[in-house]
Design a protein around this motif. Structure first.
Motif, mmCIF file in Angstrom:
data_model
loop_
_atom_site.group_PDB
_atom_site.id
_atom_site.type_symbol
_atom_site.label_atom_id
_atom_site.label_comp_id
_atom_site.label_asym_id
_atom_site.label_seq_id
_atom_site.Cartn_x
_atom_site.Cartn_y
_atom_site.Cartn_z
ATOM 1 N N ILE A 101 -8.130 -1.375 1.633
ATOM 2 C CA ILE A 101 -7.857 -2.804 1.538
ATOM 3 C C ILE A 101 -8.062 -3.258 0.099
ATOM 4 O O ILE A 101 -9.142 -3.058 -0.466
ATOM 5 C CB ILE A 101 -8.784 -3.615 2.463
ATOM 6 C CG1 ILE A 101 -8.601 -3.186 3.926
ATOM 7 C CG2 ILE A 101 -8.507 -5.112 2.309
ATOM 8 C CD1 ILE A 101 -9.602 -3.803 4.868
ATOM 9 N N LYS B 154 -2.318 3.105 3.598
ATOM 10 C CA LYS B 154 -2.067 2.081 4.618
ATOM 11 C C LYS B 154 -2.939 2.318 5.842
ATOM 12 O O LYS B 154 -3.026 3.441 6.352
ATOM 13 C CB LYS B 154 -0.595 2.086 4.997
ATOM 14 C CG LYS B 154 -0.102 0.826 5.657
ATOM 15 C CD LYS B 154 1.416 0.819 5.728
ATOM 16 C CE LYS B 154 2.059 0.744 4.373
ATOM 17 N NZ LYS B 154 3.530 0.620 4.433
ATOM 18 N N SER C 291 -8.347 -6.393 -2.559
ATOM 19 C CA SER C 291 -8.730 -7.798 -2.512
ATOM 20 C C SER C 291 -9.189 -8.238 -3.894
ATOM 21 O O SER C 291 -9.284 -7.421 -4.815
ATOM 22 C CB SER C 291 -9.840 -8.028 -1.481
ATOM 23 O OG SER C 291 -11.015 -7.334 -1.851
ATOM 24 N N TYR D 156 0.846 -1.199 0.000
ATOM 25 C CA TYR D 156 0.000 0.000 0.000
ATOM 26 C C TYR D 156 0.876 1.242 0.000
ATOM 27 O O TYR D 156 1.951 1.262 0.621
ATOM 28 C CB TYR D 156 -0.896 0.046 1.242
ATOM 29 C CG TYR D 156 -1.930 -1.036 1.314
ATOM 30 C CD1 TYR D 156 -1.724 -2.172 2.092
ATOM 31 C CD2 TYR D 156 -3.125 -0.916 0.615
ATOM 32 C CE1 TYR D 156 -2.683 -3.172 2.162
ATOM 33 C CE2 TYR D 156 -4.097 -1.913 0.683
ATOM 34 C CZ TYR D 156 -3.856 -3.044 1.453
ATOM 35 O OH TYR D 156 -4.807 -4.029 1.522
#
Length: 127
Positions: A69, A65, A71, A60
């Protein structure tokens, strides 16, 4: 060839959340390393988050950060960027990107590494 289409952008108040989606077609997402980038008006496109082909490595940007997220769901050939605690400085057009990697573990943070890009989705965070 692989095609990418982002969705999920919009207008949100500071402190809110959005989840961006990037649907891939033409090739399996699992064949690629993937990344999210963003570009604010008058600024260069910058790295936000990246995931390796095997999903074991994630990176990140410092600005993302702890709040964002990355995914993926291989079953539906879609990658995601969940964004929490949004700030006005997160306002930008967000792009997903894919790279055919040298191995399964590498993550790529430089935009020139990526071969395939979506058209982007606008995220606007109001104060």
């Amino acid at each position: 060839q692989v095609q990418l289409v982002e969705s999920g952008g919009g207008l949100v108040q500071a402190g809110g959340s959005l989840t961006l989606s990037c649907a891939a077609s033409g090739r399996a997402l699992s064949s690629y390393a993937m990344g999210w980038f963003r570009q604010a008006p008058g600024k260069e496109r910058e790295f936000v988050a990246a995931m390796s082909k095997n999903g074991n490595s994630i990176n990140y940007a410092a600005s993302a950060k702890g709040r964002f997220i990355i995914s993926r769901d291989i079953a539906v050939n879609t990658m995601y960027l969940q964004m929490n605690s949004l700030k006005p400085e997160d306002t930008a057009v967000y792009y997903c990107a894919l790279k055919f990697p040298y191995n399964g573990d590498n993550v790529y943070v430089v935009k020139s590494d990526y071969s395939y890009w979506g058209r982007g989705t606008q995220v606007t965070v109001s104060p």
